[in-house]
Design a protein around this motif. Structure first.
Motif, PDB file in Angstrom:
ATOM      1  N   THR A 146       0.817  -1.211   0.000  1.00 62.91           N
ATOM      2  CA  THR A 146       0.000   0.000   0.000  1.00 62.91           C
ATOM      3  C   THR A 146       0.855   1.269   0.000  1.00 62.91           C
TER       4      THR A 146
ATOM      5  N   GLU B 296      -5.317 -11.909   4.695  1.00 63.49           N
ATOM      6  CA  GLU B 296      -6.739 -11.608   4.898  1.00 63.49           C
ATOM      7  C   GLU B 296      -7.571 -12.492   3.977  1.00 63.49           C
TER       8      GLU B 296
ATOM      9  N   VAL C 172     -10.680 -13.213   1.826  1.00 63.84           N
ATOM     10  CA  VAL C 172     -11.567 -12.293   1.118  1.00 63.84           C
ATOM     11  C   VAL C 172     -12.917 -12.935   0.823  1.00 63.84           C
TER      12      VAL C 172
ATOM     13  N   ALA D 276      -5.689 -11.929   0.462  1.00 63.77           N
ATOM     14  CA  ALA D 276      -4.811 -10.805   0.152  1.00 63.77           C
ATOM     15  C   ALA D 276      -3.788 -10.695   1.268  1.00 63.77           C
TER      16      ALA D 276
ATOM     17  N   LEU E  70      -9.774 -10.142  -7.606  1.00 66.59           N
ATOM     18  CA  LEU E  70      -9.010  -9.622  -6.472  1.00 66.59           C
ATOM     19  C   LEU E  70      -8.613  -8.158  -6.682  1.00 66.59           C
TER      20      LEU E  70
ATOM     21  N   TRP F  24     -11.724  -6.173  -6.010  1.00 68.44           N
ATOM     22  CA  TRP F  24     -11.961  -6.129  -4.557  1.00 68.44           C
ATOM     23  C   TRP F  24     -11.020  -5.130  -3.906  1.00 68.44           C
ATOM     24  N   ALA F  25      -9.744  -5.143  -4.300  1.00 69.02           N
ATOM     25  CA  ALA F  25      -8.755  -4.228  -3.705  1.00 69.02           C
ATOM     26  C   ALA F  25      -9.126  -2.781  -3.956  1.00 69.02           C
TER      27      ALA F  25
ATOM     28  N   ASP G 252     -13.055  -2.475  -1.855  1.00 64.07           N
ATOM     29  CA  ASP G 252     -13.166  -2.754  -0.417  1.00 64.07           C
ATOM     30  C   ASP G 252     -11.839  -3.081   0.242  1.00 64.07           C
ATOM     31  N   GLY G 253     -10.774  -3.239  -0.544  1.00 62.84           N
ATOM     32  CA  GLY G 253      -9.507  -3.699   0.000  1.00 62.84           C
ATOM     33  C   GLY G 253      -8.514  -2.578   0.272  1.00 62.84           C
ATOM     34  N   PRO G 254      -7.243  -2.870   0.127  1.00 63.26           N
ATOM     35  CA  PRO G 254      -6.195  -1.926   0.546  1.00 63.26           C
ATOM     36  C   PRO G 254      -6.126  -0.652  -0.292  1.00 63.26           C
TER      37      PRO G 254
ATOM     38  N   ARG H 183      -8.944   0.902  -1.581  1.00 63.92           N
ATOM     39  CA  ARG H 183     -10.273   1.524  -1.635  1.00 63.92           C
ATOM     40  C   ARG H 183     -10.160   3.021  -1.343  1.00 63.92           C
TER      41      ARG H 183
END
Length: 219
Positions: free
Chosen positions: A79, A137, A139, A157, A206, A209-210, A213-215, A217
């Motif tokens: 990140t 994590e 998912v 993730a 993935l 999703w990232a 809702d993930g790192p 977002r």
């Protein structure tokens, strides 16, 4: 005597024709017969069953299922640098079905091989990218092609750092793997989804999703 049924197949399995015969969870389905068509490595079965339709009538159906076991995949992300770590490898089925060279960009992934999903993704990340991952994590879990393939894929993730690189990677040469690691800015990875350069379903899921809702977002 038939390998995989009465005698062990090349992976030591027997009774492969019993899979799915005792299912009782859906009263609209009556399993009648399971035939093993192939068990060279994965298992191809033909199942005959009766199915009660919404209007009440019954029909006799046959379906082939490809059983390759369940698997797990992990998106490695950083990140601070806003990057992701993917792999590139040759995929014959994609090449046969229109991909220009069969070289797909993917998240690290593999079959469970009797391990837990999290243990499997740690093994695969190390084998394919050479990175030892920390906290992972979970998912979601997804049936990737439920019309014909039994596989359920477990999605994870995990963060990665350059210091996590333990050497190696590239996959298992004895299994014919020849994998390279590709680090991309997250924004570029999303652009590659849009223009088709990333065409692998699990990787797209993935990455999306990232972004949502993930790192990566929005704050």
């Amino acid at each position: 005597m038939t390998a995989g049924i009465d005698t062990p197949d090349r992976r030591g399995r027997t009774g492969l024709d019993r899979q799915g015969r005792d299912l009782t969870g859906n009263p609209r389905v009556r399993i009648l017969d399971v035939e093993v068509l192939s068990c060279d490595w994965y298992v191809l079965r033909k199942t005959t069953f009766d199915y009660r339709h919404s209007d009440g009538h019954w029909s006799r159906e046959q379906r082939e299922t490809h059983d390759r076991g369940d698997g797990a995949t992990v998106l490695l992300h950083n990140t601070a640098r806003r990057t992701v770590l993917l792999t590139r490898q040759f995929r014959l089925p994609a090449y046969v079905n229109g991909h220009p060279d069969g070289m797909l960009l993917e998240t690290a992934a593999g079959l469970l091989d009797d391990e837990s999903p999290e243990k499997a993704i740690r093994r695969e990340a190390a084998e394919e990218t050479g990175h030892t991952i920390g906290a992972a994590e979970h998912v979601f879990d997804v049936y990737m092609s439920p019309g014909s393939v039994t596989e359920r894929l477990h999605f994870f993730a995990a963060p990665y750092e350059s210091a996590d690189f333990s050497g190696g990677g590239g996959g298992i040469a004895a299994e014919g793997e020849d994998i390279t690691t590709v680090e991309l800015p997250f924004s570029e990875a999303l652009a590659m989804v849009r223009d088709g350069r990333i065409a692998d379903a699990k990787t797209i899921m993935l990455l999306q999703w990232a972004a949502l809702d993930g790192p990566f977002r929005p704050s």
